[in-house]
Design a protein around this motif. Structure first.
Motif, mmCIF file in Angstrom:
data_model
loop_
_atom_site.group_PDB
_atom_site.id
_atom_site.type_symbol
_atom_site.label_atom_id
_atom_site.label_comp_id
_atom_site.label_asym_id
_atom_site.label_seq_id
_atom_site.Cartn_x
_atom_site.Cartn_y
_atom_site.Cartn_z
ATOM 1 N N ILE A 1 0.899 -1.391 -0.010
ATOM 2 C CA ILE A 1 0.071 0.022 -0.028
ATOM 3 C C ILE A 1 0.999 1.318 0.023
ATOM 4 N N VAL A 2 0.598 2.216 -1.053
ATOM 5 C CA VAL A 2 1.337 3.377 -1.284
ATOM 6 C C VAL A 2 0.399 4.469 -0.966
ATOM 7 N N GLY B 1 -0.841 -7.062 8.294
ATOM 8 C CA GLY B 1 0.133 -7.731 7.381
ATOM 9 C C GLY B 1 0.445 -7.040 6.120
ATOM 10 N N TYR B 2 -0.070 -5.718 5.990
ATOM 11 C CA TYR B 2 0.379 -5.020 5.074
ATOM 12 C C TYR B 2 1.801 -4.231 4.995
ATOM 13 N N ALA B 3 2.244 -4.049 3.719
ATOM 14 C CA ALA B 3 3.427 -3.201 3.774
ATOM 15 C C ALA B 3 3.131 -1.963 3.212
ATOM 16 N N VAL B 4 3.332 -0.904 4.137
ATOM 17 C CA VAL B 4 2.876 0.280 3.894
ATOM 18 C C VAL B 4 3.916 1.403 3.478
ATOM 19 N N THR B 5 4.131 2.340 2.744
ATOM 20 C CA THR B 5 4.898 3.295 2.392
ATOM 21 C C THR B 5 4.342 4.501 2.205
ATOM 22 N N THR C 1 6.191 9.935 -6.443
ATOM 23 C CA THR C 1 5.555 8.826 -6.174
ATOM 24 C C THR C 1 5.992 7.562 -6.984
ATOM 25 N N ASN C 2 6.417 7.721 -8.157
ATOM 26 C CA ASN C 2 6.970 6.664 -8.983
ATOM 27 C C ASN C 2 8.186 6.111 -8.436
ATOM 28 N N ARG C 3 9.250 6.931 -7.744
ATOM 29 C CA ARG C 3 10.229 6.579 -7.014
ATOM 30 C C ARG C 3 10.076 5.370 -5.886
ATOM 31 N N VAL C 4 8.754 5.914 -5.181
ATOM 32 C CA VAL C 4 8.290 4.869 -4.200
ATOM 33 C C VAL C 4 7.909 3.477 -4.642
#
Length: 251
Positions: free
Chosen positions: A29-30, A53-57, A73-76
């Motif tokens: 999830i970004v 359990g989610y990976a959030v940035t 945003t694209n870099r992330v």
């Protein structure tokens, strides 16, 4: 004949990749924060999602131009492994509408956000249905916009504790006028599934505008009784919508 078959095969292969990105289990999830507040207000919602359990940035975009913010945003997104659910708040909705066209973006969640169509800008949408708060000011150089600190709590975060709203007012991120006037080129919601949270007490974006944009995009809508800062005042409910979106994309 062979050339036509090769072209068709390439098109089918590309479509298959995009479909796979949307159909695979979504664990990334970004989040793209809005203008006038940075990503730190998303801490509680982030921690809730991480416990599930989610990976959030969180993207800390500069809000200097739409192009700069899409690039940030694209870099992330480049750092993610597997399909990603892209979440945008307020002006962040403009950003994810452009950045969401990537094949590795599985879907979009708009949180009290602008959801523009091709050729629309934030300023054009906001002026179509004015919101309750009209306290945006220009910096002396005329290049940036900010929310009058004395009106910040009422217009942006009326349902947050006073000390939290006061801190948000002091730490707000000024937005370049160029970012607010930039027009969207290719709205990702036309090809990606989307969800929308309408903050019913929003004074920064007219709730009826949020409803109209979501209906136009055929987004799945959840209404939450909250201010524009719904991500901070109702983090559990916002996390629930994001999790539901991620699970539906993986089905």
């Amino acid at each position: 004949m062979n050339r036509h078959l090769s072209t068709l095969a390439l098109a089918l292969f590309t479509s298959a990749i995009a479909f796979a990105a949307q159909a695979a289990e979504v664990q990334n999830i970004v989040i793209v924060h809005g203008a006038l507040a940075d990503g730190s207000g998303w801490r509680q919602a982030t921690e809730i999602l991480e416990r599930r359990g989610y990976a959030v940035t969180i993207v800390q975009q500069p809000i200097t131009s739409l192009a700069d913010d899409v690039a940030a945003t694209n870099r992330v997104l480049d750092l993610q492994h597997g399909p990603t659910l892209l979440v945008g708040h307020s002006y962040g909705g403009i950003v994810i509408t452009e950045a969401g066209n990537r094949a590795d973006v599985a879907g979009l969640v708009y949180v009290a956000a602008f959801q523009p169509d091709k050729g629309e800008s934030l300023l054009a949408l906001a002026s179509s249905k004015p919101a309750g708060g009209m306290n945006i000011r220009e910096t002396k150089d005329g290049k940036y916009l900010y929310l009058d600190p004395s009106a910040f709590a009422a217009d942006f975060a009326a349902d947050l504790p006073k000390d939290e709203a006061a801190f948000l007012a002091k730490s707000q991120v000024f937005a370049a006028k160029a970012a607010f006037s930039a027009k969207v080129d290719d709205p990702a919601w036309r090809t990606k599934k989307s969800w929308s949270i309408v903050a019913t007490q929003d004074r920064a974006i007219n709730p009826d505008l949020e409803r109209d944009m979501a209906k136009r995009a055929n987004s799945e809508v959840t209404e939450i009784t909250a201010s524009h800062a719904v991500f901070a005042s109702q983090p559990e409910m916002v996390a629930d919508v994001i999790e539901k979106a991620a699970k539906q994309l993986g089905q």
